[in-house]
Design a protein around this motif. Structure first.
Motif, PDB file in Angstrom:
ATOM      1  N   LYS A  29      15.644  50.444 -60.957  1.00 23.92           N
ATOM      2  CA  LYS A  29      14.583  51.442 -60.807  1.00 23.92           C
ATOM      3  C   LYS A  29      15.153  52.814 -61.115  1.00 23.92           C
ATOM      4  CE  LYS A  29      11.895  53.660 -57.165  1.00 23.92           C
ATOM      5  NZ  LYS A  29      12.522  54.968 -57.309  1.00 23.92           N
ATOM      6  N   TYR A  48      12.563  43.689 -55.715  1.00 22.27           N
ATOM      7  CA  TYR A  48      11.111  43.851 -55.770  1.00 22.27           C
ATOM      8  C   TYR A  48      10.410  42.547 -55.430  1.00 22.27           C
ATOM      9  CZ  TYR A  48      11.282  48.480 -57.787  1.00 22.27           C
ATOM     10  OH  TYR A  48      11.481  49.828 -57.960  1.00 22.27           O
ATOM     11  N   TYR A  59       9.284  47.198 -52.609  1.00 19.57           N
ATOM     12  CA  TYR A  59      10.686  47.183 -53.007  1.00 19.57           C
ATOM     13  C   TYR A  59      11.593  47.480 -51.824  1.00 19.57           C
ATOM     14  CZ  TYR A  59      10.567  52.317 -53.774  1.00 19.57           C
ATOM     15  OH  TYR A  59      10.440  53.669 -53.648  1.00 19.57           O
ATOM     16  N   LEU A 125      11.297  50.881 -64.843  1.00 20.44           N
ATOM     17  CA  LEU A 125      12.060  49.725 -64.398  1.00 20.44           C
ATOM     18  C   LEU A 125      12.774  49.059 -65.569  1.00 20.44           C
ATOM     19  CD1 LEU A 125       9.243  48.191 -62.178  1.00 20.44           C
ATOM     20  CD2 LEU A 125      11.287  49.374 -61.339  1.00 20.44           C
TER      21      LEU A 125
END
Length: 160
Positions: A29, A48, A59, A125
């Motif tokens: 992330k 996640y 998350y 991501l």
């Protein structure tokens, strides 16, 4: 920005591959860059978990799921996209991974489940590989589809 839309043939092939449909696992992330005076937007490994039935993307710090870092609500207009030619700082370095940008994707718009505020920039991501990328894309698209169908059903039920 190119949307990661899947054709029906691709979707059917993906649905038959149970491993590909994992909607939980590690992703990188991109940080928000908010907080400290000179904040950086570094990549952080987070665990996640997609709740398709409730259109929520949770998350955590790791796969024990003890420390929830945040939850995003998916909306009817949430899209998964992969920007063309995304470049990463340092991607030309000798120690960088080849093709590291190939598994990059963005999810937008999202709503913070805690505050109900819209996230002002896309959630950035990176998946571990192409299979994970396709699995996450399909999972998020399915969750958005379920959410949209429930919204339309509520609208029809409320109509006289």
């Amino acid at each position: 920005m190119a949307a990661l839309a899947l054709g029906q043939e691709d979707a059917d092939a993906l649905e038959s591959d149970v491993d590909l449909l994992k909607t939980c696992g590690y992703l990188l992330k991109k940080g928000s860059g908010e907080g400290a005076l000179f904040s950086r937007r570094n990549w952080t490994k987070r665990y996640y978990a997609l709740d398709e039935d409730n259109a929520l993307l949770h998350y955590y710090t790791d796969d024990t799921r003890r420390t929830l870092k945040g939850t995003w609500k998916l909306t009817e207009s949430t899209k998964v996209a992969s920007p063309d030619g995304k470049a990463f700082r340092g991607s030309g370095r000798r120690d960088s991974l080849k093709g590291e940008d190939m598994h990059y994707f963005e999810v937008h718009p999202l709503v913070d489940a805690k505050t109900d505020y819209f996230k002002h920039r896309p959630l950035e991501l990176r998946a571990a590989d192409a299979r994970d990328l396709r699995g996450w894309t399909l999972g998020i698209e399915r969750a958005v589809g379920k959410y949209a169908r429930r919204g339309r059903a509520r609208t029809v039920a409320a109509s006289p």
